[in-house]
Design an enzyme around this catalytic site. Structure first.
Site, PDB file in Angstrom:
ATOM      1  N   ASP A 157       1.567  -8.108  -3.334  1.00 39.20           N
ATOM      2  CA  ASP A 157       2.081  -7.854  -4.662  1.00 39.20           C
ATOM      3  C   ASP A 157       2.199  -9.173  -5.348  1.00 39.20           C
ATOM      4  OD1 ASP A 157       3.486  -6.422  -2.300  1.00 39.20           O
ATOM      5  OD2 ASP A 157       4.739  -5.641  -3.952  1.00 39.20           O
ATOM      6  N   GLU A 195       2.473  -3.921  -8.803  1.00 38.72           N
ATOM      7  CA  GLU A 195       3.788  -3.183  -9.027  1.00 38.72           C
ATOM      8  C   GLU A 195       4.663  -4.348  -9.969  1.00 38.72           C
ATOM      9  OE1 GLU A 195       6.317  -1.294  -7.059  1.00 38.72           O
ATOM     10  OE2 GLU A 195       6.986  -3.143  -5.940  1.00 38.72           O
ATOM     11  N   ASN A 196       4.533  -5.501  -9.592  1.00 39.18           N
ATOM     12  CA  ASN A 196       5.658  -6.378 -10.051  1.00 39.18           C
ATOM     13  C   ASN A 196       4.865  -7.643 -10.982  1.00 39.18           C
ATOM     14  OD1 ASN A 196       8.213  -5.889  -8.514  1.00 39.18           O
ATOM     15  ND2 ASN A 196       6.600  -6.267  -6.956  1.00 39.18           N
ATOM     16  N   HIS A 232       8.422   0.176  -8.112  1.00 37.84           N
ATOM     17  CA  HIS A 232       8.567  -0.644  -9.393  1.00 37.84           C
ATOM     18  C   HIS A 232       7.688  -0.148 -10.456  1.00 37.84           C
ATOM     19  CE1 HIS A 232      12.088  -3.121  -8.263  1.00 37.84           C
ATOM     20  NE2 HIS A 232      11.337  -3.319  -7.344  1.00 37.84           N
ATOM     21  N   HIS A 288       3.708   1.057   0.875  1.00 38.48           N
ATOM     22  CA  HIS A 288       4.558   0.396   0.137  1.00 38.48           C
ATOM     23  C   HIS A 288       5.942   0.748   0.788  1.00 38.48           C
ATOM     24  CE1 HIS A 288       5.413  -2.387  -3.221  1.00 38.48           C
ATOM     25  NE2 HIS A 288       6.452  -1.653  -3.335  1.00 38.48           N
ATOM     26  N   HIS A 347       7.279  -8.571   0.138  1.00 41.79           N
ATOM     27  CA  HIS A 347       6.625 -10.105  -0.546  1.00 41.79           C
ATOM     28  C   HIS A 347       6.820 -11.128   0.487  1.00 41.79           C
ATOM     29  CE1 HIS A 347       7.891  -9.171  -4.950  1.00 41.79           C
ATOM     30  NE2 HIS A 347       7.494  -7.865  -4.335  1.00 41.79           N
TER      31      HIS A 347
END
Length: 263
Positions: free
Chosen positions: A11, A42-43, A71, A154, A181
Site C-alpha cells: 500500500d 488505495e492510500n 479506501h 486486501h 501496512h
C-alpha cells in the site's frame, strides 16, 4: 524453462509513499529484470483513496496494474477513473454495479497475466465471498491455463488470508495480502505451487504508525476519540515494501518468493 519475475508492492501511503515509489521502483525493475509490477495504491492520495494525479504517478513509476481496497471509494471524484482506466482495479467482490473492474487480463512481452483484486470480510464490510468470487472470475476469464495469475487480497484477518491462499494454491501463481501496512515474514511457496505472503507491507514513511502521524494515532488510541487521521510528517525514512516472485511461465507455478525493502 522460461522464468517470469513479478514485483508486487504494498500500500502506497501519501506523498512519502509516492516519492519512495518513484525513486525506488524504476531501478528495482531494471536491476532485478522484473517482467510485471502490481502496486496497491488505495492510500496514495493524502493517505486515503486515489486521485487522478496519484494514479498517474504510480503508473509512471512502473506499475502495470494498480490494485486497491476499501479506501478506493474515499474520493468520489475518482470514481469515473475506476470506470475509464483499465490499469486500476477495485476489489472484485463488491456488488457488480460498483464502479470499475475487479480483475484484468494483460499481455506483456509475450506473457499473459491475470490480475485479481479481492477484499476480505472478517473485521471488514460484509461484501460477497472472496472464495466464490475467485471461482467465478476464473470461469469468466476462461481459466488460468497459459496465464500467470496474481491475487491481491486486501484483508484484515491473517486467518482469512491464509485460508484463501490454501484455497487458491495451485491455481494462482502469487497470493499477496495487503491492507495492514505491516510487512509479514511468512513468505513461502505453498505445497501446490503458489507463492504467498500475508501482507506486502507499506510504501511510505516508516517513522510513523502505518504511515500516519503517531501523535494523532496515540490520541485516538488513548482517548478513543476519532480524530482525523493525517499522514506522518515528511521524513527520509520512506521505503517501498513488497515481494519479488519467480514464476515458471509454462506452468504458472511459483519457483521462489522473497521480501523487499527499498529505501
Amino acid at each position: 524453462m522460461k522464468i517470469a519475475r513479478v514485483a508486487m508492492i504494498g500500500d502506497v501511503v501519501g506523498d512519502d509513499g509516492l516519492e519512495a515509489l518513484e525513486a525506488g521502483l524504476p531501478p528495482l525493475v531494471k536491476e532485478q529484470n522484473i517482467d510485471f509490477v502490481t502496486v496497491n495504491g488505495e492510500n496514495a492520495a493524502e493517505g486515503f483513496g486515489l486521485s487522478q494525479a496519484s494514479l498517474k504517478r504510480i503508473l509512471a513509476a512502473g506499475a502495470d496494474i494498480v490494485t486497491s481496497g476499501n479506501h478506493v471509494w474515499e474520493k468520489r471524484d475518482f470514481w469515473p477513473y475506476l470506470q475509464a482506466k483499465k490499469q486500476i482495479l477495485r476489489p472484485a467482490n463488491y456488488p457488480p454495479n460498483s464502479p470499475g473492474a475487479g480483475w484484468a487480463k494483460l499481455e506483456k512481452d509475450g506473457l499473459n497475466w491475470l490480475v485479481i483484486n479481492l477484499q476480505g470480510r472478517e473485521f471488514m464490510s460484509l461484501i460477497d465471498c472472496p472464495f466464490s468470487t475467485f471461482d467465478n472470475i476464473m470461469e469468466d476469464a476462461g481459466g488460468g491455463a497459459g496465464r500467470l495469475v496474481l491475487v491481491d487480497f486486501h484483508a484484515e484477518s491473517t486467518r482469512e488470508k491464509e485460508a484463501l491462499a490454501y484455497y487458491l494454491d495451485g491455481r494462482a501463481a502469487v497470493i499477496a495480502g495487503t491492507h495492514t501496512h505491516v510487512q509479514t515474514a511468512d513468505e513461502r511457496v505453498l505445497p501446490k505451487g503458489s507463492a504467498y505472503i500475508t501482507d506486502l507491507g507499506m510504501s511510505g514513511n516508516t517513522d510513523s504508525v502505518i504511515g500516519m502521524d503517531p501523535e494523532i494515532c496515540l490520541a485516538r488510541m488513548r482517548k478513543q476519540v476519532l480524530y482525523k487521521m493525517e499522514c506522518a510528517q515528511k521524513s527520509e525514512k520512506a521505503e517501498i515494501q513488497g515481494i519479488i516472485a519467480e514464476l515458471d511461465a509454462g506452468t504458472g507455478k511459483a519457483l521462489s518468493i522473497r521480501r523487499i525493502n527499498c529505501a
